[in-house]
Motif scaffolding. Structure first.
Motif, PDB file in Angstrom:
ATOM      1  N   VAL A 137       0.833  -1.201   0.000  1.00  0.00           N
ATOM      2  CA  VAL A 137       0.000   0.000   0.000  1.00  0.00           C
ATOM      3  C   VAL A 137       0.865   1.248   0.000  1.00  0.00           C
ATOM      4  CG1 VAL A 137      -1.741   1.299   1.278  1.00  0.00           C
ATOM      5  CG2 VAL A 137      -1.909  -1.186   1.135  1.00  0.00           C
ATOM      6  N   GLY A 138       1.940   1.250   0.805  1.00  0.00           N
ATOM      7  CA  GLY A 138       2.827   2.416   0.835  1.00  0.00           C
ATOM      8  C   GLY A 138       3.456   2.697  -0.516  1.00  0.00           C
ATOM      9  N   THR A 139       3.959   1.660  -1.166  1.00  0.00           N
ATOM     10  CA  THR A 139       4.563   1.837  -2.496  1.00  0.00           C
ATOM     11  C   THR A 139       3.523   2.328  -3.500  1.00  0.00           C
ATOM     12  OG1 THR A 139       6.180   0.090  -2.065  1.00  0.00           O
ATOM     13  CG2 THR A 139       5.786   0.673  -4.373  1.00  0.00           C
ATOM     14  N   GLY A 140       2.335   1.719  -3.460  1.00  0.00           N
ATOM     15  CA  GLY A 140       1.289   2.128  -4.392  1.00  0.00           C
ATOM     16  C   GLY A 140       0.886   3.578  -4.223  1.00  0.00           C
ATOM     17  N   LEU A 141       0.765   4.041  -2.967  1.00  0.00           N
ATOM     18  CA  LEU A 141       0.388   5.437  -2.729  1.00  0.00           C
ATOM     19  C   LEU A 141       1.480   6.397  -3.203  1.00  0.00           C
ATOM     20  CD1 LEU A 141      -1.292   5.166   0.793  1.00  0.00           C
ATOM     21  CD2 LEU A 141      -2.416   5.575  -1.404  1.00  0.00           C
ATOM     22  N   VAL A 142       2.744   6.022  -3.007  1.00  0.00           N
ATOM     23  CA  VAL A 142       3.847   6.873  -3.488  1.00  0.00           C
ATOM     24  C   VAL A 142       3.808   6.986  -5.008  1.00  0.00           C
ATOM     25  CG1 VAL A 142       6.352   7.018  -3.727  1.00  0.00           C
ATOM     26  CG2 VAL A 142       5.348   6.466  -1.502  1.00  0.00           C
ATOM     27  N   VAL A 143       3.574   5.863  -5.691  1.00  0.00           N
ATOM     28  CA  VAL A 143       3.518   5.884  -7.157  1.00  0.00           C
ATOM     29  C   VAL A 143       2.341   6.730  -7.629  1.00  0.00           C
ATOM     30  CG1 VAL A 143       3.163   4.475  -9.216  1.00  0.00           C
ATOM     31  CG2 VAL A 143       4.687   3.668  -7.404  1.00  0.00           C
ATOM     32  N   LEU A 144       1.182   6.574  -7.004  1.00  0.00           N
ATOM     33  CA  LEU A 144       0.010   7.361  -7.410  1.00  0.00           C
ATOM     34  C   LEU A 144       0.223   8.846  -7.148  1.00  0.00           C
ATOM     35  CD1 LEU A 144      -2.885   5.067  -6.140  1.00  0.00           C
ATOM     36  CD2 LEU A 144      -2.194   5.446  -8.508  1.00  0.00           C
ATOM     37  N   ALA A 145       0.879   9.178  -6.027  1.00  0.00           N
ATOM     38  CA  ALA A 145       1.132  10.584  -5.706  1.00  0.00           C
ATOM     39  C   ALA A 145       2.076  11.228  -6.705  1.00  0.00           C
ATOM     40  CB  ALA A 145       1.701  10.701  -4.290  1.00  0.00           C
ATOM     41  N   SER A 146       2.953  10.438  -7.299  1.00  0.00           N
ATOM     42  CA  SER A 146       3.946  10.986  -8.232  1.00  0.00           C
ATOM     43  C   SER A 146       3.520  10.880  -9.685  1.00  0.00           C
ATOM     44  CB  SER A 146       5.284  10.261  -8.046  1.00  0.00           C
ATOM     45  OG  SER A 146       5.152   8.872  -8.325  1.00  0.00           O
ATOM     46  N   THR A 147       2.314  10.346  -9.933  1.00  0.00           N
ATOM     47  CA  THR A 147       1.838  10.164 -11.307  1.00  0.00           C
ATOM     48  C   THR A 147       0.943  11.332 -11.705  1.00  0.00           C
ATOM     49  OG1 THR A 147       1.920   7.758 -11.100  1.00  0.00           O
ATOM     50  CG2 THR A 147       0.562   8.660 -12.869  1.00  0.00           C
ATOM     51  N   GLY A 148       1.316  12.043 -12.744  1.00  0.00           N
ATOM     52  CA  GLY A 148       0.526  13.168 -13.228  1.00  0.00           C
ATOM     53  C   GLY A 148      -0.610  12.710 -14.115  1.00  0.00           C
ATOM     54  N   PRO A 149      -1.464  13.630 -14.537  1.00  0.00           N
ATOM     55  CA  PRO A 149      -2.619  13.275 -15.361  1.00  0.00           C
ATOM     56  C   PRO A 149      -2.267  12.953 -16.803  1.00  0.00           C
ATOM     57  CG  PRO A 149      -2.521  15.642 -15.088  1.00  0.00           C
ATOM     58  CD  PRO A 149      -1.434  15.073 -14.219  1.00  0.00           C
ATOM     59  N   ALA A 150      -1.065  13.282 -17.209  1.00  0.00           N
ATOM     60  CA  ALA A 150      -0.674  13.038 -18.598  1.00  0.00           C
ATOM     61  C   ALA A 150       0.815  12.747 -18.635  1.00  0.00           C
ATOM     62  CB  ALA A 150      -1.018  14.254 -19.480  1.00  0.00           C
ATOM     63  N   GLY A 151       1.311  12.516 -19.810  1.00  0.00           N
ATOM     64  CA  GLY A 151       2.726  12.263 -19.978  1.00  0.00           C
ATOM     65  C   GLY A 151       3.001  10.818 -20.329  1.00  0.00           C
ATOM     66  N   ARG A 152       4.217  10.592 -20.762  1.00  0.00           N
ATOM     67  CA  ARG A 152       4.612   9.260 -21.200  1.00  0.00           C
ATOM     68  C   ARG A 152       4.627   8.290 -20.015  1.00  0.00           C
ATOM     69  NH1 ARG A 152      10.078   8.026 -24.738  1.00  0.00           N
ATOM     70  NH2 ARG A 152       9.596   5.813 -25.193  1.00  0.00           N
ATOM     71  N   GLY A 153       4.012   7.147 -20.202  1.00  0.00           N
ATOM     72  CA  GLY A 153       4.008   6.123 -19.162  1.00  0.00           C
ATOM     73  C   GLY A 153       3.026   6.357 -18.042  1.00  0.00           C
ATOM     74  N   ALA A 154       2.128   7.346 -18.164  1.00  0.00           N
ATOM     75  CA  ALA A 154       1.191   7.649 -17.081  1.00  0.00           C
ATOM     76  C   ALA A 154       0.262   6.476 -16.806  1.00  0.00           C
ATOM     77  CB  ALA A 154       0.380   8.891 -17.419  1.00  0.00           C
ATOM     78  N   VAL A 155      -0.217   5.827 -17.872  1.00  0.00           N
ATOM     79  CA  VAL A 155      -1.118   4.687 -17.688  1.00  0.00           C
ATOM     80  C   VAL A 155      -0.410   3.548 -16.962  1.00  0.00           C
ATOM     81  CG1 VAL A 155      -2.528   2.951 -18.856  1.00  0.00           C
ATOM     82  CG2 VAL A 155      -2.497   5.305 -19.703  1.00  0.00           C
ATOM     83  N   GLY A 156       0.820   3.262 -17.353  1.00  0.00           N
ATOM     84  CA  GLY A 156       1.572   2.189 -16.720  1.00  0.00           C
ATOM     85  C   GLY A 156       1.848   2.473 -15.255  1.00  0.00           C
ATOM     86  N   ARG A 157       2.213   3.724 -14.939  1.00  0.00           N
ATOM     87  CA  ARG A 157       2.469   4.072 -13.539  1.00  0.00           C
ATOM     88  C   ARG A 157       1.195   3.961 -12.720  1.00  0.00           C
ATOM     89  NH1 ARG A 157       5.475   8.097 -16.053  1.00  0.00           N
ATOM     90  NH2 ARG A 157       3.900   9.694 -15.579  1.00  0.00           N
ATOM     91  N   TRP A 158       0.072   4.402 -13.300  1.00  0.00           N
ATOM     92  CA  TRP A 158      -1.195   4.274 -12.568  1.00  0.00           C
ATOM     93  C   TRP A 158      -1.507   2.808 -12.303  1.00  0.00           C
ATOM     94  CZ3 TRP A 158      -5.661   1.608 -13.589  1.00  0.00           C
ATOM     95  CH2 TRP A 158      -6.719   1.861 -12.717  1.00  0.00           C
ATOM     96  N   ALA A 159      -1.308   1.946 -13.291  1.00  0.00           N
ATOM     97  CA  ALA A 159      -1.611   0.522 -13.126  1.00  0.00           C
ATOM     98  C   ALA A 159      -0.744  -0.091 -12.026  1.00  0.00           C
ATOM     99  CB  ALA A 159      -1.405  -0.216 -14.451  1.00  0.00           C
ATOM    100  N   VAL A 160       0.542   0.275 -12.006  1.00  0.00           N
ATOM    101  CA  VAL A 160       1.440  -0.256 -10.972  1.00  0.00           C
ATOM    102  C   VAL A 160       1.003   0.226  -9.586  1.00  0.00           C
ATOM    103  CG1 VAL A 160       3.797  -0.164 -10.059  1.00  0.00           C
ATOM    104  CG2 VAL A 160       3.413  -0.527 -12.511  1.00  0.00           C
ATOM    105  N   GLY A 161       0.734   1.521  -9.462  1.00  0.00           N
ATOM    106  CA  GLY A 161       0.326   2.065  -8.170  1.00  0.00           C
ATOM    107  C   GLY A 161      -0.990   1.501  -7.693  1.00  0.00           C
TER     108      GLY A 161
END
Length: 531
Positions: free
Chosen positions: A215-239
């Motif tokens: 949960v901690g890792t997922g929240l950090v990834v979601l907090a650092s993922t912007g609404p757009a940009g390269r790889g945004a979908v992948g980062r959201w899926a990981v988080g």
């Protein structure tokens, strides 16, 4: 807009905890020589800290022991031979679903000394449970909002929504630290245990560690993922994946014998709920910002509504999978504390269903009309107010969930205590599962060694068929003793016998747990007071 979030983080049953199978020396047993090891066997692997096991002699003095766990067996070895006398061993272990399980037993070396046994056992502070429940609710709420709202922020290219998601994720990290600290304190049985570094190390080795890391890792990834940009979908899926898996791994889905059905159902259940909650939260956040334009606002409402329809189906499917694999018979627990909490949650969900129907049938069709009044007194304003009410109801659902996941259901059927001296106690008690009854006889119901006779019958009066022999326990909660497990001896179909040494005056409970299925068991309890 959506509606049926039946159980966010489904309630989990205590029947999936580690269950004590045997103790050697057995409770009440008299052994000629000092045992080299006291072996306590459970139904599953457990974890224990050295200071969570105590061995007391009949003066109340602590006896030095070495402690180790080998598979499902807790081994307690006195560092020097025991003198003749009565000994009380107690333990506090942690099952693989991260819940503490405590118990104890009495045995005698050489000869029994029945009098003046002093038990010094501090109760675990109730404030730790309240802190854990509150922190769990905050973790669930912030995590689900972060997962769902970040998805819609990406779909709508909404930086302001992403900024709120970032703050929610950071709040979730803080709540996660508090929830983990409360668990460490519960394992130790005291507030001071939170400051015990060894306790943190031990706790993080198990399911609590998986929860915190995922949960901690997922929240950090979601907090650092912007609404757009390269790889945004992948980062959201990981988080999102890390958060959802983390919320599932700590709990009874981990110990359920269900070939992963319970775990999969839990992930689907939470994922669908997060999209629904996150969508509503994103609408509320974005209405005065990126969604201020009427046309964009209408499109966002329709978008969330479409996702919510499928979320309802997924929530129902995931909840059904959880119920089939890990839930006990709910009818027997309807008016228990756990059952009342569940009823409160159902009432809140009914309110969500009503708002969901109102939105889809009455509000959204009018919002889709191009010339709809979007002023302060129009349908749009009313819709925004009802969204606020929907979020308030959901906050109630999450709050109740925090208590439910921290407080497993009570399964014992309790009869009124009675005062007896040397007259046998005989009670016919209905099993909490509703599948039959237990006749429990305790004789002579006096200080010293007592016999316990148990007869289990189904609703038709025939011997009750069990998965394995019943678990018979004796406890004196006011004295801090027990539960002491009494090994049953089978006398015939549905009939069992056990011995128990009731060495102390006070109020005792004799409880029988009869398991009729892998995840179905019933309990019956009788009380007696010894002078």
């Amino acid at each position: 807009m959506a509606a049926l979030l039946v159980l966010v983080g489904a309630p989990r049953t205590a029947e999936a905890h580690a269950i004590l199978l045997s103790i050697d020396p057995a409770n009440g047993e008299v052994v000629e020589d000092s045992p080299g090891t006291i072996a306590v066997t459970f139904t599953e692997t457990v974890r224990v800290d050295d200071d969570a096991v105590t061995l007391l002699d009949d003066t109340g003095a602590s006896v030095a022991v070495d402690v180790e766990v080998v598979g499902d067996e807790l081994r307690i070895s006195p560092t020097s031979p025991l003198d003749d006398g009565t000994y009380v061993v107690s333990w506090r272990v942690v099952s693989i679903d991260s819940h503490p399980v405590s118990g104890g037993s009495v045995f005698h070396v050489g000869a029994a000394t029945l009098d003046d046994v002093v038990i010094d056992r501090a109760a675990s502070p109730t404030g730790l449970g309240a802190l854990r429940a509150l922190a769990d609710a905050l973790v669930y709420g912030t995590a689900l909002v972060s997962v769902g709202a970040s998805w819609f922020a990406r779909r709508w290219s909404a930086p302001a929504i992403s900024a709120v998601v970032r703050r929610a994720a950071l709040a979730g990290l803080g709540a996660l630290v508090i929830a983990t600290a409360a668990r460490v304190g519960e394992f130790d049985g005291s507030w001071s245990g939170i400051a015990n570094l060894d306790g943190w190390s031990g706790a993080l080795d198990g399911a609590v560690g998986l929860l915190a890391v995922c949960v901690g890792t997922g929240l950090v990834v979601l907090a650092s993922t912007g609404p757009a940009g390269r790889g945004a979908v992948g980062r959201w899926a990981v988080g999102a994946g890390a958060v959802l898996v983390g919320l599932v791994v700590e709990g009874h889905t981990r110990s359920a014998d269900s070939d992963g059905v319970a775990a999969l159902g839990g992930v689907v259940h939470l994922a669908a709920g997060s999209l629904w909650l996150g969508g509503v939260a994103a609408l509320v956040i974005g209405r005065r910002r990126e969604l201020a334009d009427s046309q964009r606002w209408r499109a966002a409402v329709v978008d969330v509504s479409a996702v919510a329809i499928w979320a309802v189906v997924a929530v129902a499917a995931g909840g059904t999978a959880l119920a089939v694999t890990i839930a006990p018979d709910l009818g027997a627990q309807l008016w228990s504390r756990w059952g009342v909490l569940l009823l409160v949650k159902v009432i809140l969900v009914i309110g969500l269903v009503g708002l969901g129907w109102y939105h889809r049938a009455r509000v959204i069709p009018r919002l889709e009309v191009a010339d709809v009044d979007v002023g302060a007194d129009g349908v749009d304003a009313r819709f925004r107010r009802s969204l606020g009410a929907e979020l308030a109801l959901f906050a109630g659902v999450v709050a109740v969930t925090g208590v439910l996941v921290s407080s497993p259901p009570e399964a014992a059927a309790i009869v009124e205590p009675q005062v007896v001296s040397a007259d046998p106690v005989s009670e016919l008690v209905e099993l909490s599962s509703g599948v039959g009854s237990a006749r429990i006889v305790v004789t002579p119901a006096a200080l010293g060694v007592n016999e316990v006779f148990v007869t289990l019958t189904d609703l038709a009066g025939a011997p009750l068929e069990l998965v394995w022999d019943p678990i018979i326990e004796a406890a004196a909660p006011d004295l801090g003793v027990g539960p002491l497990v009494l090994p049953p001896h089978r006398l015939g179909d549905g009939s069992y016998h056990a011995l128990v040494d009731l060495a102390l005056a006070g109020r005792w409970e004799i409880t029988v747990q009869a398991r009729t299925g892998t995840f179905e068991s019933g309990r019956a309890t009788v009380h007696l007071t010894l002078d």
